[in-house]
Design a protein around this motif. Structure first.
Motif, PDB file in Angstrom:
ATOM      1  N   GLU A 192      42.589  43.825  37.580  1.00 20.25           N
ATOM      2  CA  GLU A 192      41.012  43.333  37.356  1.00 20.25           C
ATOM      3  C   GLU A 192      40.267  43.765  38.772  1.00 20.25           C
ATOM      4  O   GLU A 192      39.030  43.955  38.451  1.00 20.25           O
ATOM      5  N   ASP A 193      40.905  43.685  40.032  1.00 21.61           N
ATOM      6  CA  ASP A 193      40.013  43.700  41.185  1.00 21.61           C
ATOM      7  C   ASP A 193      39.903  45.307  41.263  1.00 21.61           C
ATOM      8  O   ASP A 193      38.601  45.706  41.886  1.00 21.61           O
ATOM      9  N   GLU A 194      40.790  46.254  40.895  1.00 19.41           N
ATOM     10  CA  GLU A 194      40.436  47.504  40.857  1.00 19.41           C
ATOM     11  C   GLU A 194      39.125  47.774  39.949  1.00 19.41           C
ATOM     12  O   GLU A 194      38.464  48.659  40.314  1.00 19.41           O
ATOM     13  N   THR A 195      39.223  47.396  38.894  1.00 19.41           N
ATOM     14  CA  THR A 195      38.034  47.560  37.943  1.00 19.41           C
ATOM     15  C   THR A 195      36.873  47.097  38.282  1.00 19.41           C
ATOM     16  O   THR A 195      35.913  47.801  38.249  1.00 19.41           O
ATOM     17  N   LYS A 196      36.758  45.934  39.078  1.00 22.84           N
ATOM     18  CA  LYS A 196      35.718  45.553  39.604  1.00 22.84           C
ATOM     19  C   LYS A 196      35.158  46.274  40.572  1.00 22.84           C
ATOM     20  O   LYS A 196      33.951  46.563  40.645  1.00 22.84           O
ATOM     21  N   ALA A 197      36.054  46.785  41.479  1.00 25.21           N
ATOM     22  CA  ALA A 197      35.619  47.971  42.512  1.00 25.21           C
ATOM     23  C   ALA A 197      34.932  49.023  41.974  1.00 25.21           C
ATOM     24  O   ALA A 197      33.903  49.611  42.457  1.00 25.21           O
ATOM     25  N   PHE A 218      33.496  49.625  38.980  1.00 26.04           N
ATOM     26  CA  PHE A 218      32.410  49.350  38.317  1.00 26.04           C
ATOM     27  C   PHE A 218      31.211  48.957  39.358  1.00 26.04           C
ATOM     28  O   PHE A 218      29.975  49.417  39.054  1.00 26.04           O
ATOM     29  N   GLU A 219      31.599  48.173  40.148  1.00 27.56           N
ATOM     30  CA  GLU A 219      30.496  48.237  41.283  1.00 27.56           C
ATOM     31  C   GLU A 219      29.970  49.426  41.992  1.00 27.56           C
ATOM     32  O   GLU A 219      28.891  49.522  42.309  1.00 27.56           O
TER      33      GLU A 219
END
Length: 180
Positions: free
Chosen positions: A6-11, A13-14
């Motif tokens: 989840e945190d990797e996906t957020k990084a 996509f940002e």
């Protein structure tokens, strides 16, 4: 090869949203074939689900790459886009900068875009916004981050930096051993 946390996906996509804005949706919801993001050896790949299913038959140590490498995570956990993601960034770019022919080579050698080399810039480009850098013939050369907004750019002197260099197609030659 595993799905992104989840945190990797957020990084990821940002970082992508900084360059292509809400067009990130077009990377995930494609009409032709379903695509996904996968992490392998610290690198994020954008791959079709059909190819991903076929790659399961290859042992992880033997798998070198699959799909398009968008970038990699540093040891500190920050995501950095690679030049290999330029095709997708150029396709969905929200803000663009065109450089004059005399500014192409300095940019391809890794230098920033100066005001003297600026041909055109997308209207209402904000400060510190990710942009794709094009030649005047609409060939994508790389990407970077604006130093000033479009309005402020008009007031700059010719030697001022307009776009901070992030990556360019010259990296295929300069960094061919580390792009893999």
């Amino acid at each position: 090869m595993r799905p992104l946390a989840e945190d990797e996906t957020k990084a990821v996509f940002e970082k992508l949203a900084n360059y292509i804005g809400k067009n990130v949706v077009h990377l995930v919801d494609r009409q032709d074939d379903a695509h996904c993001f996968r992490l392998h050896k610290g690198r994020v790949y954008y791959v079709s689900e059909a190819s991903m299913r076929l790659s399961i038959s290859v042992a992880r140590p033997n798998l070198l790459s699959l799909g398009t490498c968008l970038g990699k995570f540093s040891k500190s956990g920050k995501f950095k886009l690679h030049i290999t993601s330029l095709d997708y960034l150029a396709q969905y770019a929200k803000y663009k900068v065109w450089v004059k022919p005399n500014g192409e080579m300095p940019f391809l050698y890794g230098n920033h875009v100066l005001k003297a080399h600026l041909g055109r810039i997308t209207e209402d480009t904000p400060e510190h916004q990710g942009v794709v850098v094009y030649s005047m013939n609409d060939v994508p050369l790389g990407f970077g981050v604006t130093s000033k907004s479009t309005v402020d750019t008009r007031k700059l002197d010719p030697t001022a930096i307009v776009v901070f260099h992030q990556a360019d197609v010259g990296e295929y030659l300069r960094d061919e051993d580390t792009l893999f």
